[in-house]
Design a protein around this motif. Structure first.
Motif, mmCIF file in Angstrom:
data_model
loop_
_atom_site.group_PDB
_atom_site.id
_atom_site.type_symbol
_atom_site.label_atom_id
_atom_site.label_comp_id
_atom_site.label_asym_id
_atom_site.label_seq_id
_atom_site.Cartn_x
_atom_site.Cartn_y
_atom_site.Cartn_z
ATOM 1 N N TYR A 150 0.797 -1.228 0.000
ATOM 2 C CA TYR A 150 0.000 0.000 0.000
ATOM 3 C C TYR A 150 0.827 1.274 0.000
ATOM 4 O O TYR A 150 0.382 2.302 -0.504
ATOM 5 C CB TYR A 150 -0.936 0.017 1.210
ATOM 6 N N ASP A 191 -8.272 8.596 -10.595
ATOM 7 C CA ASP A 191 -8.073 7.163 -10.805
ATOM 8 C C ASP A 191 -7.454 6.861 -12.172
ATOM 9 O O ASP A 191 -8.041 6.194 -13.009
ATOM 10 C CB ASP A 191 -9.407 6.426 -10.650
ATOM 11 N N MET A 209 -4.371 3.857 -3.635
ATOM 12 C CA MET A 209 -5.204 3.160 -2.654
ATOM 13 C C MET A 209 -4.956 3.700 -1.247
ATOM 14 O O MET A 209 -5.900 3.895 -0.469
ATOM 15 C CB MET A 209 -4.935 1.651 -2.712
ATOM 16 N N ARG A 241 -13.180 -1.123 -6.092
ATOM 17 C CA ARG A 241 -11.886 -0.556 -5.713
ATOM 18 C C ARG A 241 -11.983 0.286 -4.439
ATOM 19 O O ARG A 241 -11.030 0.329 -3.655
ATOM 20 C CB ARG A 241 -11.316 0.257 -6.868
ATOM 21 N N THR A 242 -13.127 0.931 -4.231
ATOM 22 C CA THR A 242 -13.250 1.690 -2.990
ATOM 23 C C THR A 242 -13.471 0.770 -1.791
ATOM 24 O O THR A 242 -13.247 1.169 -0.646
ATOM 25 C CB THR A 242 -14.367 2.748 -3.070
ATOM 26 N N LYS A 278 -11.613 -1.887 -1.437
ATOM 27 C CA LYS A 278 -10.222 -2.134 -1.061
ATOM 28 C C LYS A 278 -9.733 -1.022 -0.140
ATOM 29 O O LYS A 278 -9.085 -1.265 0.887
ATOM 30 C CB LYS A 278 -9.339 -2.192 -2.317
ATOM 31 N N ALA A 279 -10.062 0.223 -0.525
ATOM 32 C CA ALA A 279 -9.638 1.373 0.276
ATOM 33 C C ALA A 279 -10.294 1.380 1.646
ATOM 34 O O ALA A 279 -9.673 1.757 2.648
ATOM 35 C CB ALA A 279 -9.958 2.668 -0.476
ATOM 36 N N TRP A 326 -2.568 2.008 -8.257
ATOM 37 C CA TRP A 326 -3.339 1.633 -7.072
ATOM 38 C C TRP A 326 -2.457 1.272 -5.888
ATOM 39 O O TRP A 326 -2.744 1.644 -4.755
ATOM 40 C CB TRP A 326 -4.254 0.455 -7.398
#
Length: 419
Positions: free
Chosen positions: A70, A202, A228, A260-261, A263-264, A309
């Protein structure tokens, strides 16, 4: 001619996305043998058996994930400021109070920052729990409410109502089906959201147009401040504001994300222990799904198609998932003992529903060590059969999306955990 070209170009775009989404392994018989790292065993092999030892092991996992995937995140900016630029006590036909806030990352109100949109029940007599999440297309896309300010940040051209990478009036309410605000406020909860592109756009722009530009020392290094990480950081900055809002129960703010959000949201919950709960819907690879299973979207595709990311160190694990010193079940475990809900869809095999379930299950021993009930399921559940302990999971019919069915169970889970 112009009326024909848009559907044709959209068809090409969707076809390309479908091709990319089908890259990788989609055959359970071809999942390679793999061994998951034990979240309750230190890197030196010593077993974790106490709360104190878990805190040390937690720090070890967090360090590995920051360094190898990350990237490093800065703390709260010294000059951050909040400006309420619009509010109403009669939003959504009188059902909600609405507030819009500019969160400035520096002491310059014209500098970088993000717009936060907040709805809370109009009839609430005390501060309420709030679902906080990033959205894909700007705050005005989550509700057709004409008072919501249109974002000026960069947007994908393929999104509805986007012209020259900018949002137009035609985009209002474009993603409202994923944000059932009225359902949520009727259940006694608030909703807060920020456009992820306000924090970092993005696309691979060399981190020049996002919040990373404020932190040059965290770039041009293997553990760089990734997109991310920036989105997770933005969720924490939104929570900084919510702690000051008299309508919000800041002890009950839940990080929510889709795709994907999602994941965040998991990474935000892992880093910021102020989040009372985390909900991750169909977050797949780099989110709730196990990387070492190598099913659906894999590490190589993440690094090729979305190189921004995750950090540069993560690139070395393309086609080398076995070498990863951790896996996503440990990211979920970092959130313990706080509740986590993971949701999947049968038609979204790219997100590896089984891998999301197995990761949730593999995080359970940490919850149990901390005196909580983990995931009360020994085997992969049937469709539409949610399982809920302190960890929750469901898989539904349908595709990659957020549906009212999902929100019904997110709300039920929140009732069990926070009320």
């Amino acid at each position: 001619m112009s009326s024909f070209r848009f559907p044709f170009l959209l068809l090409i775009l969707l076809s390309s996305y479908a091709t990319l989404a089908q890259e990788g392994n989609y055959d359970e018989a071809k999942v390679p043998p793999y061994t998951l790292p034990d979240p309750l065993r230190f890197e030196n092999g010593k077993k974790v058996t106490t709360l104190e030892a878990w805190q040390q092991r937690r720090a070890e996992i967090l360090e590995l994930a920051e360094r190898e995937m990350y990237g490093r995140m800065p703390g709260r900016p010294d000059g951050m400021r909040f400006t309420v630029f619009e509010e109403s006590d009669t939003a959504l036909g009188g059902k909600a109070r609405r507030r819009q806030v500019r969160v400035s990352f520096t002491d310059d109100p014209a500098g970088p920052g993000m717009d936060l949109l907040l709805y809370v029940p109009a009839d609430a007599n005390e501060p309420v729990p709030v679902f906080l999440g990033l959205n894909f297309q700007g705050n005005a896309a989550i509700q057709s409410d004409p008072a919501i300010r249109l974002t000026e940040s960069w947007q994908y051209k393929g999104h509805k109502g986007v012209v020259d990478n900018r949002m137009t009036e035609a985009a209002r309410g474009a993603t409202a089906s994923r944000w059932p605000v009225e359902m949520i406020v009727e259940r006694g909860y608030g909703v807060a959201t920020i456009y992820c592109g306000d924090i970092d756009p993005d696309y691979d722009d060399g981190f020049k147009n996002g919040v990373q530009a404020l932190y040059p020392d965290l770039q041009n290094r293997g553990d760089n401040f990734s997109t991310m990480a920036a989105w997770a950081w933005g969720l924490s900055r939104a929570l900084d504001y919510l702690e000051t809002d008299e309508n919000v129960d800041a002890q009950k703010v839940m990080a929510f994300g889709f795709s994907r959000t999602g994941k965040a949201a998991l990474w935000a919950g892992a880093n910021d222990e102020r989040f009372a709960m985390v909900i991750s819907n169909e977050s797949g690879a780099g989110g709730a799904a196990l990387s070492k299973r190598i099913y659906g979207e894999d590490v190589d595709r993440l690094n090729r198609v979305f190189p921004h990311w995750f950090n540069q160190n993560f690139k070395k694990y393309s086609h080398r998932e076995a070498a990863l010193p951790f896996d996503q079940h440990e990211i979920i475990a970092l959130i313990a003992p706080r509740p986590v809900y993971i949701a999947s869809a049968e038609g979204d095999q790219g997100s590896d529903p089984r891998g999301e379930f197995l990761a949730t299950q593999a995080a359970s021993p940490v919850y149990e060590l901390l005196g909580k009930k983990g995931l009360p399921a020994k085997k992969f559940p049937a469709l539409h059969q949610p399982v809920m302990g302190t960890l929750g999971y469901h898989i539904r019919a349908g595709q990659h999306d957020v549906l009212p069915y999902d929100w019904q169970h997110f709300l039920d889970f929140a009732d069990r955990q926070l009320k």
